[in-house]
Design an enzyme around this catalytic site. Structure first.
Site, short mmCIF file in Angstrom:
data_model
loop_
_atom_site.label_atom_id
_atom_site.label_comp_id
_atom_site.label_asym_id
_atom_site.label_seq_id
_atom_site.Cartn_x
_atom_site.Cartn_y
_atom_site.Cartn_z
N VAL A 28 0.86 -1.18 0.00
CA VAL A 28 0.00 0.00 0.00
C VAL A 28 0.89 1.23 0.00
O VAL A 28 1.50 1.56 1.02
CB VAL A 28 -0.94 0.02 1.23
CG1 VAL A 28 -1.86 1.23 1.15
CG2 VAL A 28 -1.75 -1.27 1.31
N ASP A 47 10.32 -22.65 7.43
CA ASP A 47 10.91 -23.69 6.58
C ASP A 47 10.10 -23.87 5.30
O ASP A 47 9.10 -23.18 5.10
CB ASP A 47 10.99 -25.02 7.36
CG ASP A 47 9.62 -25.45 7.87
OD1 ASP A 47 8.60 -24.95 7.37
OD2 ASP A 47 9.58 -26.30 8.77
N ASN A 90 -6.82 -4.16 6.88
CA ASN A 90 -5.67 -4.28 7.77
C ASN A 90 -5.75 -5.68 8.37
O ASN A 90 -4.81 -6.18 8.94
CB ASN A 90 -5.62 -3.17 8.83
CG ASN A 90 -6.67 -3.32 9.92
OD1 ASN A 90 -7.13 -4.41 10.23
ND2 ASN A 90 -7.03 -2.20 10.53
N ASP A 149 0.26 -22.86 8.67
CA ASP A 149 1.02 -24.06 8.31
C ASP A 149 0.69 -25.12 9.37
O ASP A 149 1.14 -25.02 10.50
CB ASP A 149 2.52 -23.75 8.32
CG ASP A 149 3.39 -25.00 8.11
OD1 ASP A 149 2.84 -26.13 8.11
OD2 ASP A 149 4.61 -24.83 7.93
N HIS A 206 3.72 -17.76 4.65
CA HIS A 206 2.64 -18.48 5.33
C HIS A 206 3.12 -19.78 5.97
O HIS A 206 2.31 -20.60 6.37
CB HIS A 206 1.47 -18.72 4.36
CG HIS A 206 0.72 -17.46 4.03
ND1 HIS A 206 -0.23 -17.39 3.05
CD2 HIS A 206 0.77 -16.21 4.58
CE1 HIS A 206 -0.73 -16.15 2.99
NE2 HIS A 206 -0.14 -15.42 3.90
#
Ligand code: HEM
Ligand SMILES: *[C@@H]1O[C@H](CO)[C@@H](O)[C@H](O)[C@H]1NC(C)=O
Ligand SMILES: *[C@@H]1O[C@H](CO)[C@@H](O)[C@H](O)[C@H]1NC(C)=O
Length: 323
Positions: free
Chosen positions: A70, A251, A94, A243, A196
């Site tokens: 942004v 990782d 947000n 994850d 992520h």
């Protein structure tokens, strides 16, 4: 040479290219003359904050992504709203940016201001850049040299967030266009989505994926687990790990998860189902070291987005307010 090896070489080649094309203004030792210990001072503040609240780690990484997408990496995301101006951080997108991330930057700035020669010399945009690199390293990700010399932006509006951040239900073309607008390639998008590998999401962001499966495949075992953690009438404050396998570790298991249909968002799983990105997913799934390198390089590229100069920015005295 087999296809996988060729891919590896092509990717390595593009990594070296990105290293060399650094933007004119940014450089690693930008503060060598004014505040030579800037990186140590920020790191100490980050370590202290993480000891108190480890959720700061993923929160900061996401904050950096939102800041850069942004209006460029210019700390505009830090600005607090006033009666006259509804700032970026108060746009619904947000998406619950963690308060601890904002607090880390405020604390690091205070620590810098306590050192006379560093006082009001380091931009908030650079503090976020350093702190983000630090948290990545701390949880097992790459340790890379950051480019510095960004100035802080002079505007921050909720309206400017509209249409700049990818959504978890977006398809491949839509996702690609958001990254392309910021000069980032499909390979960068695949590498950066590896973020992520840590952090959490609110259940509502995964409802469509588990209750209204369209298009993207989902591992049946995983789907059942997510339904259990996120029933339709779940408390909206409930969060789940993105994850499911190694949530606290930076990782390449994120990519192995995708191969097994365990992408958390549709926007994660599509990286494995689309032929334009699946070769890179497979490559990063089988080469952890390559993921580290690719992620670091793409973060450096992310850090070059919309950089402000003395002409259209300044060094904020307070990261949360304009001078
Ligand atoms: C590819 C498009 C992307 C989409 C659609 C997306 C979307 C999301 C959503 C919806 C959440 C959950 C927010 C919540 O419920 O609180 C999330 C979390 C997160 N995202 Fe992304 N994201 C994307 C790319 C990225 C990138 C490029 C980065 C960083 C380089 C990133 C870093 C994170 C992190 C670390 C979290 C966890 C935050 C926490 O635990 O506080 N994401 N993302
Ligand atoms: C995000 O925006 C919402 C309103 O859309 C607001 O209630 C919330 O406090 C904001 N979060 C942060 C960290 O500023
Ligand atoms: C689904 O997940 C299970 C257990 O986590 C795993 O053993 C299985 O191989 C996965 N299925 C597919 C199609 O990858």
């Amino acid at each position: 040479m087999d296809a996988n090896k060729t891919n590896l070489l092509v990717l390595l080649f593009s990594l070296f290219l990105t290293i060399n094309l650094s933007s004119a203004q940014l450089r690693p030792n930008f503060y060598a003359g004014s505040c030579p210990n800037v990186e140590q001072i920020v790191k100490d503040a980050v370590l202290l904050k993480i000891k108190q609240a480890s959720i700061t780690v993923p929160a900061l990484l996401r904050l950096y992504f939102h800041d850069c997408f942004v209006n460029g990496c210019d700390a505009s995301v830090m600005i607090a709203s006033t009666n006259a101006n509804k700032a970026e951080k108060d746009h619904p997108d947000n998406l619950s940016l963690g308060g601890d991330a904002f607090d880390t930057i405020v604390k690091a700035k205070q620590a810098l201001d306590a050192v006379p020669n560093c006082r009001n010399k380091v931009s908030c945009a650079d503090i976020i850049t350093i702190a983000t690199r630090d948290v990545i390293t701390i949880v097992g990700g790459p340790n890379y040299e950051v480019e510095l010399g960004r100035f802080d932006g002079l505007s921050s509006t909720a309206a400017s967030v509209e249409g700049t951040l990818p959504q978890p239900t977006d398809n491949f073309d839509k996702l690609t266009s958001y990254f392309a607008k910021n000069g980032l390639s499909v390979d960068d998008m695949v590498a950066l989505s590896g973020a992520h590998t840590i952090g959490v999401s609110h259940c509502s962001n995964v409802f469509e994926r588990i209750y209204d499966v369209k298009g993207e495949m989902i591992n049946a075992t995983y789907q059942a687990q997510l339904k259990e953690s996120c029933p339709r009438d779940v408390d909206p404050r409930v969060v789940v790990f993105i994850d499911p396998t190694t949530p606290g570790k930076f990782d390449n298991v994120y990519y192995k998860n995708l191969q097994q249909g365990k992408g958390f968002f549709k926007s994660d799983q599509v990286l494995f189902s689309d032929r334009r990105s699946s070769p890179v997913v497979n490559l990063l799934a089988s080469h952890g070291q390559l993921f580290s390198q690719a992620f670091a390089n793409s973060m450096i590229k992310l850090g070059r987005v919309g950089v402000k100069t003395a002409l259209n920015g300044n060094i904020r005295r307070n990261c949360e307010a304009f001078n």
